[in-house]
Design a protein around this motif. Structure first.
Motif, PDB file in Angstrom:
ATOM      1  N   ALA A  64      21.258  23.395 -28.501  1.00  0.00           N
ATOM      2  CA  ALA A  64      22.055  22.245 -28.941  1.00  0.00           C
ATOM      3  C   ALA A  64      21.263  20.963 -29.101  1.00  0.00           C
ATOM      4  CB  ALA A  64      23.196  22.021 -27.942  1.00  0.00           C
ATOM      5  N   GLN A  65      19.950  21.017 -28.888  1.00  0.00           N
ATOM      6  CA  GLN A  65      19.112  19.823 -29.025  1.00  0.00           C
ATOM      7  C   GLN A  65      18.463  19.847 -30.408  1.00  0.00           C
ATOM      8  OE1 GLN A  65      18.425  18.282 -25.556  1.00  0.00           O
ATOM      9  NE2 GLN A  65      18.482  16.480 -26.854  1.00  0.00           N
ATOM     10  N   LEU A  66      18.704  18.818 -31.197  1.00  0.00           N
ATOM     11  CA  LEU A  66      18.208  18.763 -32.569  1.00  0.00           C
ATOM     12  C   LEU A  66      17.436  17.466 -32.795  1.00  0.00           C
ATOM     13  CD1 LEU A  66      21.548  19.865 -34.238  1.00  0.00           C
ATOM     14  CD2 LEU A  66      19.452  21.216 -34.264  1.00  0.00           C
ATOM     15  N   GLN A  67      16.434  17.548 -33.679  1.00  0.00           N
ATOM     16  CA  GLN A  67      15.718  16.346 -34.084  1.00  0.00           C
ATOM     17  C   GLN A  67      15.543  16.386 -35.582  1.00  0.00           C
ATOM     18  OE1 GLN A  67      13.038  14.379 -31.493  1.00  0.00           O
ATOM     19  NE2 GLN A  67      11.420  14.245 -33.052  1.00  0.00           N
ATOM     20  N   GLY A  68      15.890  15.282 -36.243  1.00  0.00           N
ATOM     21  CA  GLY A  68      15.817  15.278 -37.694  1.00  0.00           C
ATOM     22  C   GLY A  68      15.506  13.899 -38.244  1.00  0.00           C
ATOM     23  N   LYS A  69      15.708  13.754 -39.547  1.00  0.00           N
ATOM     24  CA  LYS A  69      15.392  12.514 -40.248  1.00  0.00           C
ATOM     25  C   LYS A  69      16.593  12.047 -41.065  1.00  0.00           C
ATOM     26  CE  LYS A  69      10.861  11.826 -39.475  1.00  0.00           C
ATOM     27  NZ  LYS A  69      10.296  10.543 -38.985  1.00  0.00           N
ATOM     28  N   ARG A  70      16.840  10.754 -41.025  1.00  0.00           N
ATOM     29  CA  ARG A  70      17.723  10.096 -41.979  1.00  0.00           C
ATOM     30  C   ARG A  70      16.865   9.059 -42.687  1.00  0.00           C
ATOM     31  NH1 ARG A  70      19.219   5.898 -43.636  1.00  0.00           N
ATOM     32  NH2 ARG A  70      18.424   4.701 -41.869  1.00  0.00           N
ATOM     33  N   GLY A  71      16.425   9.414 -43.896  1.00  0.00           N
ATOM     34  CA  GLY A  71      15.427   8.576 -44.554  1.00  0.00           C
ATOM     35  C   GLY A  71      14.146   8.610 -43.756  1.00  0.00           C
ATOM     36  N   ASP A  72      13.649   7.430 -43.380  1.00  0.00           N
ATOM     37  CA  ASP A  72      12.413   7.383 -42.593  1.00  0.00           C
ATOM     38  C   ASP A  72      12.684   7.255 -41.096  1.00  0.00           C
ATOM     39  OD1 ASP A  72      13.394   4.836 -42.543  1.00  0.00           O
ATOM     40  OD2 ASP A  72      11.525   3.848 -43.150  1.00  0.00           O
ATOM     41  N   ALA A  73      13.943   7.310 -40.700  1.00  0.00           N
ATOM     42  CA  ALA A  73      14.302   7.168 -39.287  1.00  0.00           C
ATOM     43  C   ALA A  73      14.399   8.534 -38.613  1.00  0.00           C
ATOM     44  CB  ALA A  73      15.642   6.443 -39.151  1.00  0.00           C
ATOM     45  N   THR A  74      13.811   8.642 -37.420  1.00  0.00           N
ATOM     46  CA  THR A  74      13.942   9.860 -36.623  1.00  0.00           C
ATOM     47  C   THR A  74      15.221   9.783 -35.803  1.00  0.00           C
ATOM     48  OG1 THR A  74      11.548  10.163 -36.479  1.00  0.00           O
ATOM     49  CG2 THR A  74      12.899  11.274 -34.811  1.00  0.00           C
ATOM     50  N   ILE A  75      16.040  10.817 -35.928  1.00  0.00           N
ATOM     51  CA  ILE A  75      17.331  10.869 -35.252  1.00  0.00           C
ATOM     52  C   ILE A  75      17.365  12.084 -34.330  1.00  0.00           C
ATOM     53  CG2 ILE A  75      19.842  11.050 -35.530  1.00  0.00           C
ATOM     54  CD1 ILE A  75      18.741   8.461 -36.669  1.00  0.00           C
ATOM     55  N   GLY A  76      17.665  11.858 -33.059  1.00  0.00           N
ATOM     56  CA  GLY A  76      17.855  12.958 -32.118  1.00  0.00           C
ATOM     57  C   GLY A  76      19.337  13.178 -31.878  1.00  0.00           C
ATOM     58  N   ALA A  77      19.747  14.419 -31.733  1.00  0.00           N
ATOM     59  CA  ALA A  77      21.160  14.735 -31.496  1.00  0.00           C
ATOM     60  C   ALA A  77      21.274  15.789 -30.411  1.00  0.00           C
ATOM     61  CB  ALA A  77      21.824  15.241 -32.778  1.00  0.00           C
ATOM     62  N   THR A  78      22.191  15.562 -29.489  1.00  0.00           N
ATOM     63  CA  THR A  78      22.544  16.566 -28.488  1.00  0.00           C
ATOM     64  C   THR A  78      24.023  16.889 -28.663  1.00  0.00           C
ATOM     65  OG1 THR A  78      20.912  15.704 -26.914  1.00  0.00           O
ATOM     66  CG2 THR A  78      22.637  17.133 -26.039  1.00  0.00           C
ATOM     67  N   LEU A  79      24.300  18.082 -29.173  1.00  0.00           N
ATOM     68  CA  LEU A  79      25.690  18.489 -29.352  1.00  0.00           C
ATOM     69  C   LEU A  79      26.343  18.631 -27.976  1.00  0.00           C
ATOM     70  CD1 LEU A  79      25.284  21.289 -32.054  1.00  0.00           C
ATOM     71  CD2 LEU A  79      25.221  18.808 -32.328  1.00  0.00           C
ATOM     72  N   HIS A  80      27.618  18.252 -27.872  1.00  0.00           N
ATOM     73  CA  HIS A  80      28.233  18.417 -26.557  1.00  0.00           C
ATOM     74  C   HIS A  80      29.661  18.952 -26.591  1.00  0.00           C
ATOM     75  CE1 HIS A  80      30.951  14.851 -26.151  1.00  0.00           C
ATOM     76  NE2 HIS A  80      30.105  14.290 -26.996  1.00  0.00           N
ATOM     77  N   LYS A  81      30.311  18.986 -27.776  1.00  0.00           N
ATOM     78  CA  LYS A  81      31.653  19.565 -27.803  1.00  0.00           C
ATOM     79  C   LYS A  81      32.019  19.925 -29.241  1.00  0.00           C
ATOM     80  CE  LYS A  81      36.317  18.986 -25.948  1.00  0.00           C
ATOM     81  NZ  LYS A  81      37.084  19.357 -27.163  1.00  0.00           N
ATOM     82  N   ARG A  82      32.453  21.174 -29.419  1.00  0.00           N
ATOM     83  CA  ARG A  82      32.891  21.599 -30.749  1.00  0.00           C
ATOM     84  C   ARG A  82      34.226  20.934 -31.071  1.00  0.00           C
ATOM     85  NH1 ARG A  82      32.042  25.997 -34.180  1.00  0.00           N
ATOM     86  NH2 ARG A  82      30.770  27.149 -32.683  1.00  0.00           N
ATOM     87  N   GLU A  83      34.325  20.392 -32.295  1.00  0.00           N
ATOM     88  CA  GLU A  83      35.571  19.764 -32.737  1.00  0.00           C
ATOM     89  C   GLU A  83      36.198  20.491 -33.916  1.00  0.00           C
ATOM     90  OE1 GLU A  83      34.797  15.587 -33.380  1.00  0.00           O
ATOM     91  OE2 GLU A  83      35.041  15.155 -31.235  1.00  0.00           O
ATOM     92  N   GLY A  84      35.513  21.470 -34.449  1.00  0.00           N
ATOM     93  CA  GLY A  84      36.021  22.233 -35.580  1.00  0.00           C
ATOM     94  C   GLY A  84      35.051  23.338 -35.907  1.00  0.00           C
ATOM     95  N   PRO A  85      35.386  24.200 -36.896  1.00  0.00           N
ATOM     96  CA  PRO A  85      34.507  25.339 -37.226  1.00  0.00           C
ATOM     97  C   PRO A  85      33.077  24.928 -37.544  1.00  0.00           C
ATOM     98  CG  PRO A  85      36.629  25.571 -38.313  1.00  0.00           C
ATOM     99  CD  PRO A  85      36.624  24.202 -37.702  1.00  0.00           C
ATOM    100  N   ARG A  86      32.900  23.758 -38.196  1.00  0.00           N
ATOM    101  CA  ARG A  86      31.550  23.315 -38.566  1.00  0.00           C
ATOM    102  C   ARG A  86      31.241  21.921 -38.023  1.00  0.00           C
ATOM    103  NH1 ARG A  86      29.474  26.912 -41.419  1.00  0.00           N
ATOM    104  NH2 ARG A  86      27.611  25.663 -41.802  1.00  0.00           N
ATOM    105  N   THR A  87      32.047  21.449 -37.099  1.00  0.00           N
ATOM    106  CA  THR A  87      31.908  20.075 -36.612  1.00  0.00           C
ATOM    107  C   THR A  87      31.688  20.051 -35.107  1.00  0.00           C
ATOM    108  OG1 THR A  87      33.390  19.309 -38.364  1.00  0.00           O
ATOM    109  CG2 THR A  87      32.983  17.798 -36.521  1.00  0.00           C
ATOM    110  N   TRP A  88      30.663  19.314 -34.689  1.00  0.00           N
ATOM    111  CA  TRP A  88      30.363  19.114 -33.271  1.00  0.00           C
ATOM    112  C   TRP A  88      30.257  17.616 -32.989  1.00  0.00           C
ATOM    113  CZ3 TRP A  88      29.196  22.350 -29.014  1.00  0.00           C
ATOM    114  CH2 TRP A  88      29.288  23.729 -29.286  1.00  0.00           C
TER     115      TRP A  88
END
Length: 341
Positions: A64-88
């Motif tokens: 559940a630990q993800l690291q990605g990019k939004r443009g030139d910004a580094t974005i880290g995400a830790t999923l913590h609860k499912r809210e839908g079939p494709r949404t966390w």
């Protein structure tokens, strides 16, 4: 109660960075009416009675630990609860660089769109494509080690196995039910031979379990909700254990919280499916459990508050002082305690 009452000093070297090997060789501090006893987890069959029942959480940790990019910004995400079939719902690092509608590229063909920013700074992440989100996470995600381990070393291949219990079956947790990490097939066979039963339930542990309590008073702290399920047959069997004089022993605070969410004021455990945000502090009357096996928790944490509710705050300070003085290992990969009020 004042949160300061749940504080204690923990030397940093007491934080375990790897689990014991084999798992059931971890130490176990038993606190019961006779005092404190230094044991190992493998002694558990001798510490319980025939007719008792251990209750395990069969949730499975996802990467559940993800690291990605939004443009030139580094974005880290830790999923913590499912809210839908494709949404966390996810806690975001560098959230000031993220706005509703922004797309994040997590690599390996995995992208998600952020929306619905909440007061706690979390976002809903909607994952693109048709593949199950679980497959996307296998490609792009990492095991979400607790921050007190991840800050000291990198996640590696060993963690994929070390941070999963032998009961892990229902995918959806972003933190392991760590008390069950101590169990092995050999220990389960010894428990069976001793006449000690076991049951499983499901509570998908969220990253909120690691959030610090920022309020000064426990009345002002808000718990994050987690999804759980106890089916009717399991509830019936647990009620039968107690009716016959056995004890229901929760393995881990997650199992305990779900049982207590399902139990009524008549001390009967009922089927349960849905979210629970139960917050257990001293003064709470336990309705569904008779004991707890758990690891050693953070100071000022909701989990130390929970064990203090079960055993008494002064007693738990004594238990933890003993553990620190006798070199017990703390937190997710650390040693165990068996608390029998």
């Amino acid at each position: 109660m004042k949160v300061d009452a749940f504080d204690f000093e923990l030397p940093p070297e007491r934080i375990a960075l790897r689990p014991a090997s084999p798992r059931d060789a971890a130490r176990m501090l038993v606190a019961d009416s006779d005092g404190l006893h230094d044991r190992i987890v493998r002694d558990l069959p001798k510490m319980l009675r025939p007719g008792d029942c251990l209750v395990f959480n069969d949730t499975r940790v996802i990467p559940a630990q993800l690291q990605g990019k939004r443009g030139d910004a580094t974005i880290g995400a830790t999923l913590h609860k499912r809210e839908g079939p494709r949404t966390w719902r996810a806690f975001i690092r560098n959230a000031k660089r993220l706005r509703d509608g922004d797309a994040i590229d997590f690599g390996a063909g995995v992208t998600a769109t952020a929306s619905d920013r909440a007061e706690d700074g979390s976002f809903a992440l909607d994952f693109a494509g048709d593949e199950p989100v679980e497959l996307l996470l296998e490609r792009a995600g990492q095991m979400p080690l607790p921050p007190y381990i991840a800050s000291k070393r990198a996640t590696d291949e060993r963690d994929a196995e070390d941070y999963q219990t032998m009961f892990a079956r229902e995918a959806g947790a972003v933190a392991a039910p760590t008390a069950a990490l101590h169990f092995t097939p050999e220990l389960m066979a010894a428990l069976d031979d001793a006449g000690i039963a076991h049951e499983t339930l499901t509570l998908h542990v969220g990253a909120g379990t690691f959030l610090p309590v920022k309020a000064d008073d426990t009345d002002d702290h808000r718990m994050h909700a987690e999804w759980g399920r106890i089916d009717a047959a399991t509830a019936d069997r647990l009620n039968t254990v107690r009716a016959k004089g056995g004890r229901v022993i929760a393995v881990g605070t997650t199992s305990l919280r779900l049982i207590e969410s399902a139990a009524g004021d008549d001390n009967v455990i009922r089927p349960f499916e849905g979210d629970t945000a139960i917050f257990i502090t001293p003064g709470y009357r336990f309705k569904g459990i008779d004991g707890l096996m758990t690891n050693f928790h953070l100071p000022r944490s909701t989990l130390f508050m929970l064990v203090s509710a079960l055993m008494g705050l002064e007693r738990m300070h004594e238990v933890y002082a003993h553990a620190i003085a006798n070199d017990y290992r703390f937190y997710s990969y650390g040693d165990a305690s068996l608390l029998l009020p």
